[in-house]
Scaffold this active site. Structure first.
Site, mmCIF file in Angstrom:
data_model
loop_
_atom_site.group_PDB
_atom_site.id
_atom_site.type_symbol
_atom_site.label_atom_id
_atom_site.label_comp_id
_atom_site.label_asym_id
_atom_site.label_seq_id
_atom_site.Cartn_x
_atom_site.Cartn_y
_atom_site.Cartn_z
ATOM 1 C CE LYS A 95 0.789 1.192 4.389
ATOM 2 N NZ LYS A 95 1.323 2.483 4.863
ATOM 3 C CD GLU A 138 9.606 1.696 5.574
ATOM 4 O OE1 GLU A 138 10.284 1.266 4.626
ATOM 5 O OE2 GLU A 138 9.714 1.274 6.734
ATOM 6 C CB VAL A 169 12.421 6.212 6.341
ATOM 7 C CG1 VAL A 169 12.370 5.128 5.269
ATOM 8 C CG2 VAL A 169 13.823 6.298 6.938
#
Length: 330
Positions: free
Chosen positions: A189, A279, A277
């Site tokens: 996702k 992802e 971060v």
């Protein structure tokens, strides 16, 4: 009452720490950054990752990882997916067999294509492993906004222990035995959320985002079931739920990074501006490599990979998606 350690003083780990401390649970946090440690212990605030939210007195931050994990029943690995293996190696000498390890990262290991739980099992084979996932922005969890998540494990008795510890009237925890589906749904996702952000950055509208989310769900199910996950898992919190929240919210760093990339800002600069971060970028490369090995069609992942790593113009990428050969939806 369990004692919980969080390894990583980022936004989500801090938010969960705040939530558990309000429940009366004693919480330790370890982080590499001395500034984060001092802000939590002295200023009672994680200024870098969760500003303007008070950290209760029940949370203590540590510079030494062995002190943070000592005497804790549950140890939460609150770092990005690419840092999981190194962290598991670091804590291995300090672990006791009865300590439960929980990961809140969403991704797979690049090149090996291993799920987070598989990485943890390799490095810490004597400890029970639990995965916590679902639509849960840190900014909202810290403010006690009602949230639901899911926990899973190969040994569900430990997932149920984590469920009991983390459950509150504002943070509802479900169990799901499909560990593959839960991990893959939460990882893929991020790719679709990044793509949705690119669409927003280009200037496209709700129709485009609805198309991306719906066809993105198709890609999640396709690779998730190929890897052994159950289709029904992807219609739950770790699939549909997480997809909705990350594609539509400005709390989502994947969506925010995507918006900048869609506006023409270089990927590296977008990540620096986000300050955390993203992802979805690593996930795009990891799942592109994996779907090539498995010979699975994932056109959104294909195009996003080319935008991120081959400098394809995002608008032309959308043109490619829209002009593919016609097909049946199902």
């Amino acid at each position: 009452m369990s004692k919980v350690a969080f390894l990583g003083g980022g936004s989500f780990g801090t938010a969960l720490s705040i939530m558990l401390a309000k429940k009366g649970i004693s919480v330790n946090i370890w982080d590499r950054k001395l500034s984060v440690i001092n802000d939590i212990n002295i200023k009672r605030e994680n200024i870098k990752y969760l500003p303007s939210i008070t950290v209760p007195a029940g949370v203590t931050a540590f510079t030494a990882i062995e002190n943070a994990t000592k005497d804790c029943d549950i140890i939460v690995l609150a770092v990005p997916s690419h840092a999981i293996r190194d962290l598991c190696k670091m804590i291995s000498p300090h672990l006791k067999q009865n300590q439960i390890l929980v990961s809140i990262a969403k991704g797979i290991e690049e090149h090996s294509s291993k799920r987070i739980s598989e990485v943890m099992e390799e490095e810490n084979p004597n400890n029970p492993i639990v995965i916590l996932s679902g639509p849960s922005h840190a900014e909202e969890v810290a403010l006690d906004i009602p949230t639901t998540v899911v926990v899973t494990s190969k040994r569900m008795e430990y997932a149920k222990i984590v469920q009991d510890v983390f459950m509150t009237t504002k943070f509802r925890v479900y169990t799901n035995e499909d560990i593959i589906g839960v991990e893959i749904g939460g990882a893929v996702k991020n790719i679709i959320a990044l793509a949705a952000g690119v669409s927003d950055g280009i200037g496209y509208g709700d129709n485009s985002k609805a198309a991306l989310m719906t066809r993105g769900m198709s890609e999640i199910i396709k690779i998730g079931t190929k890897l052994g996950g159950k289709a029904e898992t992807f219609y739950g919190l770790t699939g549909m739920g997480d997809l909705i929240v990350t594609c539509t919210s400005m709390h989502s760093r994947n969506r925010r990074a995507g918006i900048m990339i869609g506006k023409g800002i270089p990927m590296k600069q977008a990540c620096e501006d986000i300050g955390m971060v993203v992802e979805g970028i690593k996930a795009t490369r990891a799942f592109y490599e994996l779907k090539e090995k498995l010979h699975i069609s994932m056109p959104i992942t294909d195009v996003l990979y080319k935008v991120l790593f081959e400098n394809k113009d995002p608008k032309y990428g959308v043109h490619e998606l829209m002009s593919r050969n016609k097909k049946d939806e199902v």
